[in-house]
Design a protein around this motif. Structure first.
Motif, short mmCIF file in Angstrom:
data_model
loop_
_atom_site.label_atom_id
_atom_site.label_comp_id
_atom_site.label_asym_id
_atom_site.label_seq_id
_atom_site.Cartn_x
_atom_site.Cartn_y
_atom_site.Cartn_z
N PHE A 1 -7.47 5.77 -5.60
CA PHE A 1 -7.27 4.33 -5.37
C PHE A 1 -6.94 3.62 -6.68
CE2 PHE A 1 -10.75 5.72 -2.40
CZ PHE A 1 -9.94 5.87 -1.29
N ARG A 2 -5.66 3.40 -6.90
CA ARG A 2 -5.20 2.73 -8.13
C ARG A 2 -4.67 1.35 -7.76
NH1 ARG A 2 -0.47 5.28 -12.03
NH2 ARG A 2 -1.00 4.11 -13.91
N LEU B 1 0.81 -1.21 0.00
CA LEU B 1 0.00 0.00 0.00
C LEU B 1 0.85 1.27 0.00
CD1 LEU B 1 -2.54 -0.99 2.85
CD2 LEU B 1 -2.74 -1.46 0.40
N PRO B 2 1.18 1.80 -1.19
CA PRO B 2 1.79 3.14 -1.21
C PRO B 2 0.69 4.19 -1.03
CG PRO B 2 1.50 2.33 -3.45
CD PRO B 2 0.99 1.24 -2.53
N GLY B 3 1.07 5.43 -0.73
CA GLY B 3 0.07 6.48 -0.67
C GLY B 3 -0.26 6.99 -2.07
N ALA C 1 0.91 7.17 -8.35
CA ALA C 1 2.02 7.08 -9.33
C ALA C 1 3.03 6.01 -8.94
CB ALA C 1 2.71 8.43 -9.45
N ARG C 2 3.08 5.66 -7.66
CA ARG C 2 4.05 4.64 -7.24
C ARG C 2 3.54 3.21 -7.48
NH1 ARG C 2 5.70 7.93 -2.55
NH2 ARG C 2 4.25 6.78 -1.25
N VAL C 3 2.23 3.07 -7.74
CA VAL C 3 1.65 1.73 -7.87
C VAL C 3 2.29 0.92 -9.01
CG1 VAL C 3 -0.49 0.47 -8.37
CG2 VAL C 3 -0.50 2.35 -6.71
N PRO C 4 2.35 1.45 -10.26
CA PRO C 4 2.99 0.66 -11.32
C PRO C 4 4.47 0.41 -11.06
CG PRO C 4 2.29 2.84 -12.14
CD PRO C 4 1.75 2.70 -10.76
N VAL D 1 -1.14 -4.33 -5.46
CA VAL D 1 -0.59 -3.04 -5.03
C VAL D 1 -1.70 -2.00 -5.19
CG1 VAL D 1 1.26 -1.35 -5.32
CG2 VAL D 1 1.66 -3.75 -5.96
N THR D 2 -2.10 -1.37 -4.10
CA THR D 2 -3.18 -0.37 -4.16
C THR D 2 -2.74 0.91 -3.44
OG1 THR D 2 -4.89 -2.09 -4.10
CG2 THR D 2 -5.60 0.12 -3.54
N SER D 3 -2.98 2.05 -4.06
CA SER D 3 -2.64 3.33 -3.40
C SER D 3 -3.75 3.71 -2.42
CB SER D 3 -2.44 4.44 -4.43
OG SER D 3 -3.54 4.49 -5.32
N THR D 4 -3.31 4.27 -1.29
CA THR D 4 -4.27 4.65 -0.23
C THR D 4 -4.68 6.10 -0.30
OG1 THR D 4 -2.47 5.26 1.27
CG2 THR D 4 -3.29 2.97 1.39
N GLY D 5 -3.98 6.92 -1.13
CA GLY D 5 -4.13 8.35 -0.96
C GLY D 5 -3.47 8.75 0.36
N ILE D 6 -3.67 10.01 0.74
CA ILE D 6 -2.98 10.51 1.95
C ILE D 6 -3.92 10.43 3.14
CG2 ILE D 6 -1.98 12.55 3.04
CD1 ILE D 6 -0.97 13.45 0.34
#
Ligand code: URA
Length: 255
Positions: free
Chosen positions: A49-50, A21-23, A26-29, A63-68
């Motif tokens: 949420f990507r 889980l990145p925030g 853009a870091r997901v890929p 891999v899913t982004s959490t936002g801030i």
């Protein structure tokens, strides 16, 4: 039926049990490709949420982004848990508040100070926000095997980037009485760093019988100066991602 915010279904995550889980979307890929470039592919993207999928051996990984912050992190964990994810590792960035910690190093969180707000919706404040032992151990062993400079300890997890982390380079320049002196106090109490998601993640996962841990790359040295050290962001993120991916490999061999 896809879950409401993530727009993901069980079919899409292919039985994955573990999520990074990145925030930042853009870091997901970047993370999915560093797990396995040939298997990395986007599954869904809605708001912050990507989600990408990838694979380690025969094991699917999400891999899913959490936002801030805590509120959006709680949505991600809730919805991924509904789809069958059992282990969560936050991979983010952080501001160090101990003078010995340098930009580019990584911090592995053992436990978090719960100044996030959202975690109180899962357990009362007396309940600790602690990392899962196995996730923590995998992160520490991964960092040490890769010889990445690493600090292991308590993280202050704040609801806000500016006031809650006692920043004064703001519009008003004002920090309320309750938060004035808080950075010095956390430093004096041995807290290593500030970030914004771990307290929610660790509290809710413990409360719901899920596993979680947190690794962050250091992008500011708050004991020396307030500014984010932009030239170190890639190194800090890269180090945190490398350790997290190696930790996932280790966890998949024990679960
Ligand atoms: N993230 C935070 O929450 N604080 C920092 O100083 C850097 C990254």
């Amino acid at each position: 039926m896809p879950v409401y915010h993530l727009k993901l279904s069980k079919k899409g995550i292919k039985g994955a049990k573990i999520a990074l889980l990145p925030g930042d979307p853009a870091r997901v890929p970047v993370i999915a490709s560093s797990i396995n470039k040939a298997e990395a592919a986007e599954i869904a993207w809605n708001r912050e949420f990507r989600t990408w999928g990838s694979k380690i051996g025969r094991h699917p990984v999400v891999v899913t982004s959490t936002g801030i912050g805590g509120p959006s992190t709680s949505i991600v964990v809730e919805e991924l848990a509904l789809l069958g994810i059992e282990t969560f590792i936050r991979v983010g960035t952080t501001g160090a508040i101990q003078p010995s910690i340098r930009a580019g190093d990584v911090v592995i969180t053992t436990a978090s100070v719960r100044i996030d707000g959202a975690s109180e919706h899962f357990a009362p404040l007396a309940y600790p926000a602690v990392s899962d032992y196995y996730v923590l151990n995998a992160l520490v062993e991964a960092a040490s095997s890769m010889k990445i400079p690493c600090h292991i300890g308590i993280t202050a997890s704040s609801a806000t980037f500016y006031q809650g982390q006692e920043r004064t380079d703001t519009f008003s320049g004002y920090v309320i009485r309750d938060l004035s002196g808080s950075k010095k106090e956390w430093e004096r109490l041995g807290v290593l760093n500030y970030e914004m998601e771990s307290a929610t993640l660790l509290t809710m996962c413990n409360a719901m019988g899920l596993r979680a841990g947190c690794i962050t790359g250091v992008i500011s040295e708050r004991s020396k100066k307030e500014k984010i050290i932009e030239t170190m962001i890639r190194t800090a993120e890269g180090n945190a991602i490398s350790v997290a991916v190696e930790a996932v490999k280790r966890l998949l061999s024990i679960f």
